[in-house]
Design an enzyme around this catalytic site. Sequence first.
Site, PDB file in Angstrom:
ATOM      1  N   CYS A 339     108.114  76.503  24.184  1.00 50.43           N
ATOM      2  CA  CYS A 339     108.421  76.576  25.609  1.00 50.43           C
ATOM      3  C   CYS A 339     109.928  76.769  25.817  1.00 50.43           C
ATOM      4  O   CYS A 339     110.471  77.808  25.472  1.00 50.43           O
ATOM      5  CB  CYS A 339     107.876  75.346  26.326  1.00 50.43           C
ATOM      6  SG  CYS A 339     107.701  75.584  28.121  1.00 50.43           S
ATOM      7  N   HIS A 438     102.213  74.664  24.616  1.00 49.80           N
ATOM      8  CA  HIS A 438     102.254  73.246  24.257  1.00 49.80           C
ATOM      9  C   HIS A 438     100.935  72.877  23.586  1.00 49.80           C
ATOM     10  O   HIS A 438      99.880  73.432  23.901  1.00 49.80           O
ATOM     11  CB  HIS A 438     102.437  72.371  25.502  1.00 49.80           C
ATOM     12  CG  HIS A 438     103.762  72.505  26.155  1.00 49.80           C
ATOM     13  ND1 HIS A 438     104.924  72.056  25.577  1.00 49.80           N
ATOM     14  CD2 HIS A 438     104.123  73.052  27.339  1.00 49.80           C
ATOM     15  CE1 HIS A 438     105.939  72.297  26.378  1.00 49.80           C
ATOM     16  NE2 HIS A 438     105.477  72.913  27.462  1.00 49.80           N
TER      17      HIS A 438
END
Length: 497
Positions: A339, A438
């Site tokens: 991310c 994630h």
Amino acid sequence: MIPNRRLHPVMFAGTGSDVGKSIIAAAFCRIFRQDGYHPAPFKAQNMALNSYATPEGLEIGRAQAVQAEAAGIECRTDMNPLLLKPSSDHTSQVVLHGKPIGNQSAYEYFRKEGREELRKEVCGAFDRLSQDYNPIVMEGAGSISEINLRDSDLVNLPMAIHAGADVILVADIDRGGVFASVYGSIMLQREEEKKHIKGILINKFRGDIRLFEPGIKMLEELCNIPVVGVVPYYKDIHIEEEDSVALQTKSMQAEQGKVNVAVVLLRHLSNFTDFNVLERDLRVHLFYTNNTDEIMKADIILIPGSKSTLADLYELRRNGAAQAIVRAHREGATVMGICGGYQIMGQEVCDPEHVEGDIERLPGLGLLPVSTSMHGEKVTKQVEFTFKDGSDICRGYEIHMGFTSVVKGEQISPLNFLSDGRTDGYYMNSTCMGTYIHGILDNGAFIDFLLQPFASKMEKSAFDYQAFKEEQYDKLADHVRKYVNLPLIYQIMQGND
């Protein structure tokens, strides 16, 4: 106990922050499930950088997702309708029903104007949830006795009153002052609020509980409320933490016979639970650091997600960690970004619309030929994917702002191929890659892929993380059952309305 009988909601409220409310709530989600009920967690307002995507692609606090997992159900936004994600010491992104609605300072957020609209939203979420589940296991936030914020409180006693909940006050005896904190917390409540406090639970006890028996009687006489349990501190049960405050205490010494993995300790680190599986993997020694010497000792360097990517990139450059990461990679270490960490690994991160703050552009680490621009709506979505050279179906979730693209003239080389036809991330080689997903490290196949270059160092084999988590929830439930008066708690929750 009659499983099909309607129970009152129960709220685990606290004498302060970090007293163990989230873990106790998770324990009771599992206990009620084991006893034949159909429980669900609820926290009206949560403040955390650690969040999770629901199956519908909406965002909630990770703690409620964990509690839902303990209850054996899918998470949904009604379990945490209001989430505050700090972006600085004074400002938070406000997420309502899973979608961001803007940034507010603490002063703006806690003022009375507009408060009733938010109260209506969180109460509506509870009402919907209570139609589908029995009982609702509620969690308070911080201390119940912040009387300066009483009129704007959405999550503690005012929420319990709306829900008709029985409140169990949780106190952390390990930090000291348990008598004052319990008595003071109760005495600072209004009379209507006191009526809802039906029990006291002492948490994190160390030593011989028999020595505290006189203290139990004293507390009950002082407060005229029963002590429903004294739960000892434990070290051998592993449940996901809500906060990242303890990460720096993880051992930073390299170990022989294991792959040494450094997670770069960002100031605004988010979704640190991305690394829970690696932390339990017997092949791996994982630690958190921003120390340049410790970064250089790692076999694998993981750059995690961040709520403020540009601010954290600036800090990495200022403290020398950025240069250490690049040098370590040049000398053979694997570097992977997740991310915000993926964004940091690129050529540049731009914020022309000042989505994150005042910094408009910073050069990245230059490890991947990608560029990121901070604009557009937040992406929140659960995903299925296969990774580079992998055939296993993996699962994870996206929660990010910004758009990352390959710089002009460079080859497109995605790391992941999503089931909806999209691609994700960038794969330079087996020692340099980035992704927006994630939970990618919750997949054993991907961990094997990541560790493969270091196969000669590994002495242990992998383990089943999902089975491990289920075992931990059962161990937690057994531990709490042993030290609470469960018949009394059921009696309280079945009391007269």
